[in-house]
Design a protein around this motif. Structure first.
Motif, PDB file in Angstrom:
ATOM      1  N   THR A  61       0.789  -1.032   0.027  1.00 28.01           N
ATOM      2  CA  THR A  61       0.086   0.060  -0.205  1.00 28.01           C
ATOM      3  C   THR A  61       0.896   1.381  -0.013  1.00 28.01           C
ATOM      4  O   THR A  61       1.891   1.051   0.458  1.00 28.01           O
ATOM      5  CB  THR A  61      -0.947   0.091   1.438  1.00 28.01           C
ATOM      6  N   ALA A  62       0.276   2.398  -0.310  1.00 30.16           N
ATOM      7  CA  ALA A  62       1.033   3.374  -0.283  1.00 30.16           C
ATOM      8  C   ALA A  62       0.454   4.323   1.118  1.00 30.16           C
ATOM      9  O   ALA A  62      -0.852   4.266   1.378  1.00 30.16           O
ATOM     10  CB  ALA A  62       0.662   4.528  -1.447  1.00 30.16           C
ATOM     11  N   GLY A  63       1.450   4.796   1.671  1.00 30.28           N
ATOM     12  CA  GLY A  63       0.952   5.269   3.241  1.00 30.28           C
ATOM     13  C   GLY A  63       0.060   6.664   3.062  1.00 30.28           C
ATOM     14  O   GLY A  63       0.204   7.548   2.076  1.00 30.28           O
ATOM     15  N   ALA A  69       2.293   7.297  11.542  1.00 28.45           N
ATOM     16  CA  ALA A  69       3.425   8.354  12.200  1.00 28.45           C
ATOM     17  C   ALA A  69       4.257   8.971  11.064  1.00 28.45           C
ATOM     18  O   ALA A  69       4.494   8.145  10.007  1.00 28.45           O
ATOM     19  CB  ALA A  69       4.268   7.531  13.094  1.00 28.45           C
ATOM     20  N   ASP A  70       4.565  10.363  11.388  1.00 25.88           N
ATOM     21  CA  ASP A  70       5.517  11.092  10.395  1.00 25.88           C
ATOM     22  C   ASP A  70       6.714  10.420  10.413  1.00 25.88           C
ATOM     23  O   ASP A  70       7.642  10.145  11.440  1.00 25.88           O
ATOM     24  CB  ASP A  70       5.242  12.455  10.953  1.00 25.88           C
ATOM     25  N   PRO A  71       7.322   9.783   9.405  1.00 26.76           N
ATOM     26  CA  PRO A  71       8.556   9.005   9.373  1.00 26.76           C
ATOM     27  C   PRO A  71       9.776  10.037   9.184  1.00 26.76           C
ATOM     28  O   PRO A  71      10.876   9.777   9.578  1.00 26.76           O
ATOM     29  CB  PRO A  71       8.459   8.070   8.051  1.00 26.76           C
ATOM     30  N   LEU A  72       9.576  11.370   8.812  1.00 26.73           N
ATOM     31  CA  LEU A  72      10.458  12.037   8.503  1.00 26.73           C
ATOM     32  C   LEU A  72      11.381  12.629   9.700  1.00 26.73           C
ATOM     33  O   LEU A  72      12.588  12.629   9.733  1.00 26.73           O
ATOM     34  CB  LEU A  72      10.186  13.245   7.636  1.00 26.73           C
ATOM     35  N   PRO A  73      10.595  13.076  10.547  1.00 29.99           N
ATOM     36  CA  PRO A  73      11.428  13.559  11.955  1.00 29.99           C
ATOM     37  C   PRO A  73      12.211  12.244  12.679  1.00 29.99           C
ATOM     38  O   PRO A  73      13.202  12.472  13.037  1.00 29.99           O
ATOM     39  CB  PRO A  73      10.326  13.968  12.877  1.00 29.99           C
ATOM     40  N   GLN A  74      11.416  10.998  12.420  1.00 28.65           N
ATOM     41  CA  GLN A  74      12.199   9.861  12.844  1.00 28.65           C
ATOM     42  C   GLN A  74      13.258   9.860  12.289  1.00 28.65           C
ATOM     43  O   GLN A  74      14.368   9.274  12.877  1.00 28.65           O
ATOM     44  CB  GLN A  74      11.080   8.656  12.879  1.00 28.65           C
ATOM     45  N   ALA A  75      13.458   9.798  11.103  1.00 29.62           N
ATOM     46  CA  ALA A  75      14.584   9.530  10.204  1.00 29.62           C
ATOM     47  C   ALA A  75      15.733  10.320  10.770  1.00 29.62           C
ATOM     48  O   ALA A  75      16.882  10.122  11.205  1.00 29.62           O
ATOM     49  CB  ALA A  75      14.530   9.393   8.812  1.00 29.62           C
ATOM     50  N   LEU A  76      15.323  11.775  10.880  1.00 26.82           N
ATOM     51  CA  LEU A  76      16.205  12.683  11.286  1.00 26.82           C
ATOM     52  C   LEU A  76      16.948  12.466  12.657  1.00 26.82           C
ATOM     53  O   LEU A  76      17.920  12.761  12.895  1.00 26.82           O
ATOM     54  CB  LEU A  76      15.644  14.164  11.002  1.00 26.82           C
ATOM     55  N   VAL A  77      15.845  12.086  13.526  1.00 26.70           N
ATOM     56  CA  VAL A  77      16.247  11.995  14.806  1.00 26.70           C
ATOM     57  C   VAL A  77      16.998  10.760  14.921  1.00 26.70           C
ATOM     58  O   VAL A  77      18.234  10.733  15.795  1.00 26.70           O
ATOM     59  CB  VAL A  77      15.381  11.913  15.875  1.00 26.70           C
TER      60      VAL A  77
ATOM     61  N   VAL B 726      -0.532  23.607  13.668  1.00 31.31           N
ATOM     62  CA  VAL B 726      -0.770  22.347  12.973  1.00 31.31           C
ATOM     63  C   VAL B 726       0.615  22.293  12.010  1.00 31.31           C
ATOM     64  O   VAL B 726       1.079  23.190  11.853  1.00 31.31           O
ATOM     65  CB  VAL B 726      -1.789  22.442  11.719  1.00 31.31           C
ATOM     66  N   SER B 727       1.063  21.104  11.980  1.00 27.11           N
ATOM     67  CA  SER B 727       2.275  20.949  11.345  1.00 27.11           C
ATOM     68  C   SER B 727       2.064  21.189   9.744  1.00 27.11           C
ATOM     69  O   SER B 727       0.945  20.667   9.259  1.00 27.11           O
ATOM     70  CB  SER B 727       2.901  19.524  11.564  1.00 27.11           C
ATOM     71  N   PRO B 728       2.999  22.020   8.898  1.00 22.02           N
ATOM     72  CA  PRO B 728       2.845  22.234   7.861  1.00 22.02           C
ATOM     73  C   PRO B 728       3.030  20.778   6.834  1.00 22.02           C
ATOM     74  O   PRO B 728       3.753  19.752   7.226  1.00 22.02           O
ATOM     75  CB  PRO B 728       3.950  23.018   7.347  1.00 22.02           C
ATOM     76  N   GLU B 729       2.303  20.877   5.916  1.00 28.17           N
ATOM     77  CA  GLU B 729       2.422  19.704   4.838  1.00 28.17           C
ATOM     78  C   GLU B 729       4.088  19.715   4.431  1.00 28.17           C
ATOM     79  O   GLU B 729       4.236  20.519   3.328  1.00 28.17           O
ATOM     80  CB  GLU B 729       1.614  20.113   3.722  1.00 28.17           C
ATOM     81  N   GLY B 730       4.862  18.938   4.746  1.00 26.30           N
ATOM     82  CA  GLY B 730       6.026  18.765   4.677  1.00 26.30           C
ATOM     83  C   GLY B 730       6.269  17.785   3.324  1.00 26.30           C
ATOM     84  O   GLY B 730       5.307  17.400   2.384  1.00 26.30           O
ATOM     85  N   ILE B 731       7.515  17.152   3.258  1.00 23.30           N
ATOM     86  CA  ILE B 731       7.764  15.918   2.385  1.00 23.30           C
ATOM     87  C   ILE B 731       7.432  14.644   2.891  1.00 23.30           C
ATOM     88  O   ILE B 731       7.849  13.599   2.235  1.00 23.30           O
ATOM     89  CB  ILE B 731       9.082  16.185   1.646  1.00 23.30           C
ATOM     90  N   SER B 732       6.871  14.488   4.058  1.00 28.63           N
ATOM     91  CA  SER B 732       6.556  13.116   4.565  1.00 28.63           C
ATOM     92  C   SER B 732       5.510  12.267   3.704  1.00 28.63           C
ATOM     93  O   SER B 732       6.013  11.292   3.615  1.00 28.63           O
ATOM     94  CB  SER B 732       6.013  13.169   5.907  1.00 28.63           C
ATOM     95  N   ARG B 733       4.804  13.129   3.080  1.00 32.73           N
ATOM     96  CA  ARG B 733       3.784  12.482   2.482  1.00 32.73           C
ATOM     97  C   ARG B 733       4.420  11.646   0.993  1.00 32.73           C
ATOM     98  O   ARG B 733       4.071  10.513   0.633  1.00 32.73           O
ATOM     99  CB  ARG B 733       2.717  13.271   1.725  1.00 32.73           C
ATOM    100  N   HIS B 734       5.449  12.459   0.711  1.00 32.40           N
ATOM    101  CA  HIS B 734       6.137  11.870  -0.465  1.00 32.40           C
ATOM    102  C   HIS B 734       6.903  10.483  -0.187  1.00 32.40           C
ATOM    103  O   HIS B 734       6.900   9.606  -0.965  1.00 32.40           O
ATOM    104  CB  HIS B 734       7.262  12.886  -1.019  1.00 32.40           C
TER     105      HIS B 734
END
Lengths: 114, 965
Positions: A61-63, A69-77, B726-734
């Motif tokens: 599936t596409a998330g 959960a937001d993966p981006l801050p997790q990857a950064l941390v 509210v957190s802004p729409e970042g690149i997480s969706r991508h």
């Protein structure tokens, strides 16, 4: 919940800053570690604090950002944790070397008499 | 297309040759010379091949786009004007190589010389063939850099080092000004492309930024070409080996400024500013250089000032805003390169065969070195402007231009003929001094060596150049005419004036001026002879004008006194003060940044407070504050408290759906704690004093506490304000949407790390590896404080008495922990885990063994070679990334599929997993290297300290840490 975490970040950061300005090398190392917890949590909080959201996708599936959960801050941390570990190790060795070279554990090599 | 090949080869060949030359052995003089000479000849051939199409009217051009959006492209182009310089660079370069073969002595490190010379040749070639302004500046600075290395080639001589440093300071500073000027010019035109710049002369001269751009560009050109007031570096640069002087200070380096001015002449000249800046500087340089040259006692010094003067002449010609003067300038540039290079070489021969260059000691060399004397005589006559030699023709053109210009209204214009005549007289005088002083007069026996003719081939380059002077002087139109024509046309285009290259123009004013100059020069030399023979190191009338002294004083002021004052006023060597300032400035900066917006909580509905989390953070916050309180006297307690805060952080990650983070944090926590524990042993003992300290100390602590509380409160408020928005729409969706479809993994965090942002991760593991190596290197020289050397009291007693039961358990756990690490690694792409966590887990397995059994036991039974793990990891990660390039994809493109392993399940075989394996290997290797290196110190220092305990059977302790047998 936001209040608790904000206070937590504040307490960790404040304790870290206090130790940073202390005169002994070991205090500075502990301070940096505390400060890095605070900063990591702060970066992590950019994904806000979702409870019960799955971090791992269903295969095939596409998330959807609203569900997961937001993966981006997790990857950064995650990166920050590892680099933080490396710097701590480096500081530790510098501390040991300074102790051997100067005979003391003052951050400037020797205490100033002021 | 062949033109593109020739152009790039002309530049690349010298650089390649330079690399090869640098790697040849020290005694390969023949090979080095053959290599350098061959490279120079090949470059010359490349230029010639291009010249064929240039003569047909084409402009060979070769472009490789780099950042086209910013106008940064590699552009090579050669028009007629550039080809003249390219021929000089490669041709005279070849002659200099031939000459240097015989000039350099056995003791000189030859590879370094030819490597620098070839690299300089390449930079110069790049400079003249650049078709992009920024690229031109790049090569310009490269020439500064390599000329620095060449001038300072004889590193043991202080004069060479000082001269090189001064040359670099002046020319590189000018280069910076040039860069700024070029940026302005590019801004005015809207492109850095030379062709576009040359096509927009009107726009440039009419722009409001014309003057700043002009001043900055001319600063670069004037410093490079040693024009007043920046001329003083050139005489100091005479400390270079003579072949270097012959090359740099006749044909190439100092002509770079001339090249640039002539290159931009069509678009930047024609204004009053151009005339006044260049005219003033050129005239003063012309006269002062020639005047000072007369009073030099060092032959090379004389040539240096004469070079300055001739460069002033060319600058003056360029300043006149007349196309005919430009023709004269280009022509004189070629002539000066020929006769000045041959003169430098002649001086080198004299120096080489007699051991001195001092005119006061030299005399009568005409008897002992007749051939060299004849050659030098002809070249010096060309320098003086004697008829039937090339210098005469361009000097005639100069006189004509000076006379033509004098019809203009300004004072400087009307003085020009007089200045030209005076310069002519002075030039004759110093040329006479050169010839008469060295070659005529009684034969002297008071020389370091007995003078004799040099080896035949050392004279050949001089012979070729002098032959050129004569041929051009006698038959100018038939020999140099076509080339000059092509060069002038490429600069002036349709505006090329009619000019005639002839020796005889009838009896006219310029000829009369030439004759007066010759007669006046002879007369002046006769008048000055008594003063010169007295041998005083002095220049009459210009005593105070010592550019070098002013420069030295400026440098001392800037780099010493000014810097010291600034440091005393603003700097502190104390870490506490620095950190305090950093923290305070950060707080202030954040406040200032937030002031315009105000800091208030956002509107997002708060999530309910969970009592468990609240309780967790009461413990965590308490731990943090207690650690801060205890870190001074109770280090172990502080360390444990720090671990407490870390664990709570870890739990927070678990709570808020970040299992990867929690896992990594937990493992890092373990390893960090062990590391710090190992370090604690080396710190001095500290016993608590409850006296409370004096008032100043208490005040200091109170101030720090205020800062810390402010920082903490600020962080808390900032985080709260952020979290309630509210957190802004970042690149997480991508990332979320593509993690499975394009990365082939369901653990998005891991996919980001090893796939989407794989390049970042590679940089990160490289950093980790560097840190581990640094730790290792620092500890190799570690000398513990004397009181920490002995075995600590806790360890005194019989070995193996402590941790008996846990020790056995820990040993048994080794395979289990290792298996968990492999498990974490394999499932990383789809489930929490991955290379980082697995690497740390594996090192924990090793760590447990060290703790349970002690360093010696483990190293007798188990060999980890951390360096090999690290190397393999880095190679694997980079290799996986590079593997994509084999399939024609960009670096780090990943590939994935699933392999069905029967009852073991489906294993993802994305190439990213291989990458993750590299991450694993490196993290494992780096962590273990650091742990072992620190753990080893106790063994090492005990070994060093008396009495030595029995050492284990294998002395492999240090070998283990290096990873070699």
């Amino acid at each position: 919940m936001e209040l608790i975490l904000a206070l937590a970040i504040g307490v960790l950061g404040g304790s870290g800053v206090w130790l940073l300005m202390r005169p002994r090398t070991f205090q500075v190392i502990i301070g940096l570690s505390l400060l890095s917890y605070a900063v990591n949590l702060f970066i992590f909080s950019m994904g806000r604090f979702p409870v019960g959201r799955p971090p791992v996708l269903e295969p095939g599936t596409a998330g959807d950002p609203a569900v997961y959960a937001d993966p981006l801050p997790q990857a950064l941390v995650l990166t920050a944790i590892v680099i933080g570990f490396a710097t701590t190790a480096l500081f530790l060795v510098v501390m040991m070397a300074a102790r051997g070279l100067t005979g003391g554990d003052h951050v400037d090599g020797r205490a100033r008499d002021r | 297309m062949p033109d593109a090949l020739y152009l790039s080869a002309a530049i690349l060949l010298p650089f390649l040759g330079s690399v090869v030359a640098a790697m040849l052995p020290n005694n390969a003089r023949h090979l080095e010379s053959w290599l350098a000479g061959g490279v120079a000849l090949l470059s010359l051939a490349m230029v010639w091949l291009c010249y064929v199409s240039i003569a047909g009217g084409a402009v060979p051009r070769f472009e490789i786009p780099w950042v086209p959006e910013l106008g940064l492209n590699l552009v090579l182009r050669m028009d007629g004007f550039a080809s003249v310089f390219a021929v000089m660079v490669a041709g005279i370069g070849f002659l200099v190589v031939l000459y240097a073969r015989y000039y350099m002595s056995q003791e000189d490190p030859i590879p370094r010389f030819f490597a620098f010379l070839l690299a300089f040749m390449g930079s110069m070639m790049g400079l003249v063939l650049s078709g992009n302004l920024i690229q031109l500046v790049f090569f310009w600075e490269l020439t500064s850099l390599f000329s620095f290395l060449l001038i300072g080639y004889w590193q043991h001589s202080a004069a060479a080092r000082d001269g090189a440093r001064m040359a670099l300071t002046v020319t590189a500073a000018g280069g910076l000004a040039l860069l700024a000027g070029m940026l302005l010019l590019g801004h005015i035109v809207g492109s850095y492309d030379l062709d576009r710049v040359l096509a927009s002369g009107e726009a440039i001269r009419g722009h409001s930024l014309y003057l700043p751009a002009l001043v900055l560009i001319l600063l670069g050109a004037l410093t490079k070409s040693a024009q007043f007031p920046f001329h003083f570096w050139l005489p100091q640069a005479m400390a270079a080996p003579t072949p270097v002087s012959a090359y740099l200070h006749s044909a190439t380096l100092v002509k770079a400024g001339i090249f640039l001015m002539a290159r931009l002449w069509p678009v930047m000249s024609g204004t009053d500013a151009w005339f006044w800046i260049l005219g003033t500087s050129g005239t003063i340089t012309l006269l002062v250089g020639a005047y000072v040259a007369i009073f030099q006692h060092d032959l090379k010094g004389l040539l240096a000032y004469s070079t300055i003067s001739h460069l002033g002449l060319i600058t003056l010609l360029l300043s006149l805003n007349s196309p005919l003067a430009l023709v004269a300038a280009i022509f004189h540039t070629m002539n000066h390169a020929t006769f000045k290079a041959s003169l430098f070489m002649a001086v080198g021969i004299i120096d080489h065969e007699t051991g001195t260059r001092d005119i006061r000691r030299l005399s009568g060399l005409n008897e002992t070195m007749p051939f060299t004397a004849r050659l030098a005589l002809v070249a010096a006559a060309a320098m003086a402007g004697v008829p039937l030699l090339n210098g005469f023709i361009s000097k005639e053109m100069f006189f004509t231009e000076a006379l033509d210009a004098s019809s203009a209204p300004t004072l400087l214009h009307s003085l020009l003929p007089l200045a030209a005549l005076l310069a002519g007289i002075l030039a004759v005088a110093y040329s006479l001094r050169f010839i008469h002083g060295a070659f005529f007069g009684p034969v002297t026996n008071d020389l370091p060596r007995t003078p004799h003719e040099p080896p035949q081939w050392m004279r050949v380059p001089v012979e070729i150049l002098v032959f050129g002077c004569m041929v051009v002087g006698i038959l100018p139109a038939a020999t140099i005419g076509p080339y000059l024509d092509v060069a002038v046309h490429s600069v002036l285009g349709a505006a090329t004036p009619e000019y005639s290259l002839a020796v005889w123009h009838g009896i006219n004013l310029p000829l009369v001026m030439s004759l007066i100059a010759l007669a006046g020069g002879v007369l002046l030399y006769r008048v000055l002879q008594p003063h010169l023979n007295a041998g005083i190191e002095d220049v009459p009338l210009l005593r105070g004008l010592d550019g070098r002294r002013i420069f030295d004083q400026a440098m001392v002021f800037l780099s010493w006194r000014f810097a010291r004052t600034l440091e005393r006023l603003l700097g502190t060597a104390r870490l506490q003060m620095q950190l305090r300032l950093v923290v305070c400035v950060t707080i202030l900066a954040v406040i200032l940044a937030l002031l315009p917006y105000g800091l208030y909580p956002g509107q997002v509905a708060l999530t309910g407070i969970d009592p468990v989390v609240a309780l967790m953070w009461i413990v965590g916050g308490g731990c943090a504050m207690a650690a801060a309180y205890q870190a001074k006297y109770h280090r172990l307690a502080a360390l444990i408290l720090l671990g407490g805060a870390g664990l709570v952080t870890c739990l927070t990650f678990v709570w808020f759906s970040a299992p990867d983070l929690a896992l990594t944090q937990l493992l890092v926590e373990v390893v960090t704690t062990v590391l710090l524990l190992l370090g604690l042993r080396w710190l001095p003992k500290r016993t608590e004093r409850r006296s409370g300290g004096d008032t100043r100390a208490r005040l200091r602590r109170f101030r720090d506490l205020t800062v810390a509380v402010a920082a903490g409160a600020g962080l808390a408020v900032l985080s709260y304000a952020t979290m309630t928005r509210v957190s802004p729409e970042g690149i997480s969706r991508h990332f979320l949407e593509r993690a499975y479809s394009e990365g082939g993994g369901t653990n998005v965090v891991n996919v980001i790390l090893v796939d989407f942002r794989g390049f970042d991760t590679m940089g990160e593991i490289a950093v980790l590896g560097i840190v581990a190596l640094t730790v290792y290197a620092l500890l190799r020289r570690f000398r513990p404080a004397p009181e920490s050397v002995g075995v600590p009291e806790q360890q005194q007693g019989e070995a193996g008495e402590w941790l008996l039961v846990p020790g056995v358990l820990m040993r048994l756990m080794f395979p289990v922990v290792g298996l968990v690490a492999v498990f974490l690694l394999l499932r990383g792409h789809d489930l929490p885990g991955g290379g980082f966590a697995a690497g740390l887990m594996m090192s924990v397995a090793i760590l447990l063994q060290y703790m349970a059994a002690g360093t010696r036991w483990v190293e007798d039974h188990l060999r980890v070679r951390p360096l090999r793990w690290m190397g393999a990891g880095l190679l694997l990660a980079a290799g996986t990334g590079a593997g994509a390039m084999l399939f024609g994809r960009p670096f780090m493109t990943s590939y994935f599929a699933y392999a069905d392993l029967g009852w073991l399940g489906r294993l993802p075989v994305a190439s990213a997993v291989l990458f993750d394996l590299g991450v694993f290997a490196l993290v494992f290797g780096a962590t273990v290297l650091m742990l072992i290196a620190i753990a080893h110190q106790s063994v090492r220092s005990q070994r060093a300290a008396p009495p030595p305990p029995p050492v284990g059977a294998r002395p492999s302790l240090s070998a283990l840490a290096t990873g070699d047998d």
